[in-house]
Design a protein around this motif. Structure first.
Motif, PDB file in Angstrom:
ATOM      1  N   LEU A 207      -1.645  -4.117  12.079  1.00 10.35           N
ATOM      2  CA  LEU A 207      -1.529  -2.855  11.362  1.00 10.35           C
ATOM      3  C   LEU A 207      -0.096  -2.630  10.915  1.00 10.35           C
ATOM      4  CD1 LEU A 207      -3.161  -0.185  10.697  1.00 10.35           C
ATOM      5  CD2 LEU A 207      -2.115   0.748  12.770  1.00 10.35           C
ATOM      6  N   VAL A 208       0.082  -2.195   9.671  1.00 12.66           N
ATOM      7  CA  VAL A 208       1.367  -1.667   9.213  1.00 12.66           C
ATOM      8  C   VAL A 208       1.119  -0.271   8.672  1.00 12.66           C
ATOM      9  CG1 VAL A 208       2.422  -3.904   8.749  1.00 12.66           C
ATOM     10  CG2 VAL A 208       1.158  -2.759   6.924  1.00 12.66           C
ATOM     11  N   THR A 209       2.053   0.623   8.879  1.00 14.91           N
ATOM     12  CA  THR A 209       1.853   2.016   8.509  1.00 14.91           C
ATOM     13  C   THR A 209       2.977   2.498   7.611  1.00 14.91           C
ATOM     14  OG1 THR A 209       3.038   2.835  10.473  1.00 14.91           O
ATOM     15  CG2 THR A 209       0.664   2.484  10.678  1.00 14.91           C
ATOM     16  N   GLY A 210       2.614   3.398   6.711  1.00 14.47           N
ATOM     17  CA  GLY A 210       3.605   3.955   5.804  1.00 14.47           C
ATOM     18  C   GLY A 210       2.971   4.464   4.532  1.00 14.47           C
ATOM     19  N   THR A 211       3.810   4.874   3.623  1.00 16.08           N
ATOM     20  CA  THR A 211       3.371   5.374   2.327  1.00 16.08           C
ATOM     21  C   THR A 211       3.512   4.266   1.286  1.00 16.08           C
ATOM     22  OG1 THR A 211       5.574   6.310   2.013  1.00 16.08           O
ATOM     23  CG2 THR A 211       3.901   7.759   2.935  1.00 16.08           C
ATOM     24  N   GLY A 212       3.733   4.639   0.028  1.00 19.82           N
ATOM     25  CA  GLY A 212       3.793   3.656  -1.047  1.00 19.82           C
ATOM     26  C   GLY A 212       4.782   2.524  -0.836  1.00 19.82           C
ATOM     27  N   PRO A 213       6.013   2.813  -0.406  1.00 17.03           N
ATOM     28  CA  PRO A 213       6.976   1.720  -0.209  1.00 17.03           C
ATOM     29  C   PRO A 213       6.516   0.681   0.805  1.00 17.03           C
ATOM     30  CG  PRO A 213       8.124   3.818  -0.314  1.00 17.03           C
ATOM     31  CD  PRO A 213       6.653   4.144  -0.286  1.00 17.03           C
ATOM     32  N   THR A 214       5.760   1.093   1.817  1.00 16.68           N
ATOM     33  CA  THR A 214       5.242   0.130   2.785  1.00 16.68           C
ATOM     34  C   THR A 214       4.188  -0.764   2.140  1.00 16.68           C
ATOM     35  OG1 THR A 214       5.643   1.685   4.593  1.00 16.68           O
ATOM     36  CG2 THR A 214       4.160  -0.137   5.049  1.00 16.68           C
ATOM     37  N   GLY A 215       3.351  -0.182   1.293  1.00 20.74           N
ATOM     38  CA  GLY A 215       2.385  -0.993   0.558  1.00 20.74           C
ATOM     39  C   GLY A 215       3.064  -1.993  -0.345  1.00 20.74           C
ATOM     40  N   ALA A 216       4.137  -1.559  -1.025  1.00 24.06           N
ATOM     41  CA  ALA A 216       4.898  -2.476  -1.878  1.00 24.06           C
ATOM     42  C   ALA A 216       5.518  -3.588  -1.054  1.00 24.06           C
ATOM     43  CB  ALA A 216       5.976  -1.700  -2.640  1.00 24.06           C
ATOM     44  N   ALA A 217       6.007  -3.230   0.120  1.00 23.73           N
ATOM     45  CA  ALA A 217       6.607  -4.239   0.998  1.00 23.73           C
ATOM     46  C   ALA A 217       5.582  -5.267   1.437  1.00 23.73           C
ATOM     47  CB  ALA A 217       7.231  -3.560   2.212  1.00 23.73           C
ATOM     48  N   LEU A 218       4.338  -4.827   1.681  1.00 21.40           N
ATOM     49  CA  LEU A 218       3.287  -5.773   2.060  1.00 21.40           C
ATOM     50  C   LEU A 218       3.003  -6.734   0.916  1.00 21.40           C
ATOM     51  CD1 LEU A 218       1.208  -6.680   4.153  1.00 21.40           C
ATOM     52  CD2 LEU A 218      -0.363  -4.941   3.246  1.00 21.40           C
ATOM     53  N   CYS A 219       3.012  -6.221  -0.317  1.00 24.81           N
ATOM     54  CA  CYS A 219       2.795  -7.091  -1.477  1.00 24.81           C
ATOM     55  C   CYS A 219       3.879  -8.151  -1.603  1.00 24.81           C
ATOM     56  CB  CYS A 219       2.759  -6.250  -2.758  1.00 24.81           C
ATOM     57  SG  CYS A 219       1.374  -5.106  -2.866  1.00 24.81           S
ATOM     58  N   GLU A 220       5.088  -7.820  -1.181  1.00 25.30           N
ATOM     59  CA  GLU A 220       6.242  -8.707  -1.348  1.00 25.30           C
ATOM     60  C   GLU A 220       6.589  -9.463  -0.073  1.00 25.30           C
ATOM     61  OE1 GLU A 220       9.024  -5.760  -2.515  1.00 25.30           O
ATOM     62  OE2 GLU A 220       8.217  -5.540  -4.558  1.00 25.30           O
ATOM     63  N   SER A 221       5.697  -9.415   0.920  1.00 26.87           N
ATOM     64  CA  SER A 221       6.023  -9.943   2.244  1.00 26.87           C
ATOM     65  C   SER A 221       5.687 -11.410   2.432  1.00 26.87           C
ATOM     66  CB  SER A 221       5.261  -9.128   3.299  1.00 26.87           C
ATOM     67  OG  SER A 221       3.851  -9.312   3.137  1.00 26.87           O
ATOM     68  N   GLY A 222       5.048 -12.029   1.439  1.00 30.93           N
ATOM     69  CA  GLY A 222       4.657 -13.421   1.587  1.00 30.93           C
ATOM     70  C   GLY A 222       3.222 -13.618   2.016  1.00 30.93           C
ATOM     71  N   VAL A 223       2.409 -12.555   1.994  1.00 31.08           N
ATOM     72  CA  VAL A 223       0.990 -12.741   2.302  1.00 31.08           C
ATOM     73  C   VAL A 223       0.364 -13.640   1.242  1.00 31.08           C
ATOM     74  CG1 VAL A 223       0.711 -10.558   3.537  1.00 31.08           C
ATOM     75  CG2 VAL A 223       0.380 -10.623   1.055  1.00 31.08           C
ATOM     76  N   ASP A 224      -0.766 -14.217   1.579  1.00 29.34           N
ATOM     77  CA  ASP A 224      -1.409 -15.180   0.685  1.00 29.34           C
ATOM     78  C   ASP A 224      -2.385 -14.534  -0.288  1.00 29.34           C
ATOM     79  OD1 ASP A 224      -0.359 -17.802   1.827  1.00 29.34           O
ATOM     80  OD2 ASP A 224      -1.138 -16.796   3.615  1.00 29.34           O
TER      81      ASP A 224
END
Length: 510
Positions: A207-224
């Motif tokens: 789980l990761v929690t947060g608002t829009g910036p956290t979602g953006a960070a997930l997109c840029e985190s290297g997920v596949d």
């Protein structure tokens, strides 16, 4: 869950004093539900890195071992459904019985994904054709690695599990960011998975929690891959964040779903279905019915039936046990609904039920708008509230034309007897129910997704399992021949033989 806090520390991290945080609220009363950390990009990357280690372990398990763990997860959710439904009622706002329907559907999808993953994704042989007859060919579906899931607030259990369960069943680890409006529900889901397999060496669902910036960070985190559910506007931002790394995305971006009511339809059933499709969950349903096109010869009777059923059922929003639906979960959506109603009325529509006075935040009373001009926002834009527009048409042909005259293309519904299936096939949408609404979402074996502004990619069913894999094609030479075509030492007769074969099989005039 009774021991939810034990998993919370591992999944989210302890909320330290003075650290950035946010609060989720009860949309009905405004009370605080829980406080969560606003995770930084660094923290999100760390969680993804940990998930990648988990993915290596998880993908190495057998199909049966993964299925067993997923079924245990479904068991934890089932046994804890009363607690989860109460949390959904409190944080999302929907009635407890509707919350259970959502949870039940989610459990069904976990079971389907767990039980069908091996059959759908196992390696299989592929025919090679005459040219490559000395080779064996096979196709397998390999897990991507780590999948990021960004979930919505309107169906905070069913919708994200439609991605999470299928990604896990396919052998991936998952990092889940729930909506900031329903983070406590997301945490409950992740903790349930941890409880299902407390001795697991790795956390496969994080789980990761947060608002829009956290979602953006997930997109840029290297997920596949990113599986996103939300508005088309936010979906474009997600795609832009994923573009630099070419991270593939699955987009489910809402709809403006239409129902067509033919002259031979059962009008009582059609009205009942239209009300459920439009009003349940306060209209906050991506595949809910927002537009109805009814043939003129039965229009008045259909509208009368709608009005009578609303009165008979005493459809009212609220927080108590007698409420048909709850509040608007996201406060800003109230303004959208008000704007659409006001615009429709200003352009000449008639409110046969409800109207401008129906909007009393955080609730919106049922509203039926008749003869709304097609250029109005109530017809062109996603309303996401307990409203419905009804327009008479001369025939089903006109209804299909108007239903398809939208940038969206998610779900749809057709009520009628003769020719209803033909009409269903002609609707530009990813899914259609005939003589029902939203029925396709309850069939785990069917893919779920849309076209146009409604997004692309599919969850659920075999397509949903494959969505979280990469196809791997393998050929293996079984023997050599004297007529190999792909070598510089090619026998001169090889090309003559191939040309004769091509002419004999494909070159003859018919």
């Amino acid at each position: 869950m009774s021991d939810q806090g034990s998993a919370n520390g591992a999944a989210v991290g302890v909320l330290e004093p003075d650290a950035p945080s946010f609060v989720s609220y009860d949309p009905a009363g405004g009370g605080e539900v829980a406080t969560f950390p606003q995770m930084t990009a660094e923290r999100v990357r760390a969680v993804v890195d940990e998930a990648r280690q988990a993915a290596a372990w998880w993908s190495a398990l057998t199909w049966a071992e993964r299925e067993q763990r997923l079924r245990k997860w479904a068991g934890v959710i089932t046994r804890g459904h009363e607690e989860l439904c109460e949390l959904v009622h409190r944080e999302n706002g929907k009635p407890r019985d509707d919350a259970f329907l959502e949870v039940f559907l989610a459990i069904e999808h976990i079971g389907w994904a767990a039980g069908h993953a091996r059959k759908v994704l196992r390696p299989r042989r592929v025919g090679t054709g005459l040219l490559m007859a000395n080779h064996a060919a096979s196709l397998e579906y390999q897990p991507l690695g780590v999948v990021g899931v960004i979930g919505p607030w309107n169906y905070p259990v069913f919708t994200p599990i439609g991605s999470i369960a299928y990604a896990l069943a396919a052998g991936n680890a998952v990092v889940f960011k729930p909506s900031e409006y329903t983070t406590a529900i997301g945490e409950w889901i992740v903790d349930a998975f941890a409880q299902a397999d407390p001795d697991a060496p790795h956390q496969v669902l994080r789980l990761v929690t947060g608002t829009g910036p956290t979602g953006a960070a997930l997109c840029e985190s290297g997920v596949d891959k990113i599986a996103f559910t939300g508005s088309a506007r936010t979906g474009r931002k997600v795609m832009a964040a994923c573009a630099p790394s070419l991270t593939p995305v699955l987009m489910e971006c809402g709809g403006k779903d239409a129902m067509i009511v033919a002259a031979d339809a059962d009008l009582g059933q059609a009205a009942d279905a239209a009300l459920w499709g439009a009003m349940s969950n306060a209209g906050q349903t991506c595949v809910g019915i927002e537009r109805v096109y009814v043939v003129d010869t039965v229009k008045d009777e259909f509208v009368a039936e709608l009005s009578a059923q609303i009165q008979k059922l005493a459809l009212k929003p609220g927080d108590g046990p007698g409420a048909a639906y709850g509040p608007m979960t996201m406060p800003s959506q109230v303004d959208v609904v008000r704007r659409h109603i006001d615009d429709a009325l200003a352009k000449g529509a008639t409110a046969v039920v409800g109207g401008a006075g129906s909007v009393r935040a955080p609730y919106v009373e049922p509203t039926v708008l008749l003869d709304v001009p097609e250029e109005s926002s109530a017809v062109r834009e996603e309303t996401f509230g307990p409203t419905i527009t009804v327009k008479g048409v001369k025939d089903v042909e006109e209804a299909v034309t108007l239903a398809n005259a939208t940038a969206y293309g998610l779900g749809s519904s057709v009520y009628g007897r003769r020719g209803a299936m033909t009409v269903a096939r002609r609707l530009r949408s990813g899914m259609t129910s005939v003589n029902a609404v939203i029925a396709f979402a309850g069939v785990p074996g069917l893919p779920f997704g849309g076209v146009g502004e409604s997004g692309f990619g599919r969850i659920h069913g075999a397509d949903g399992l494959r969505e979280f894999t990469r196809p791997k094609a393998i050929t293996r030479r079984r023997w050599s021949t004297p007529f190999e075509p792909t070598t510089f030492a090619r026998n001169p007769k090889t090309m003559t033989i191939l040309k004769k074969y091509a002419m004999a099989r494909y070159g003859r005039k018919k």
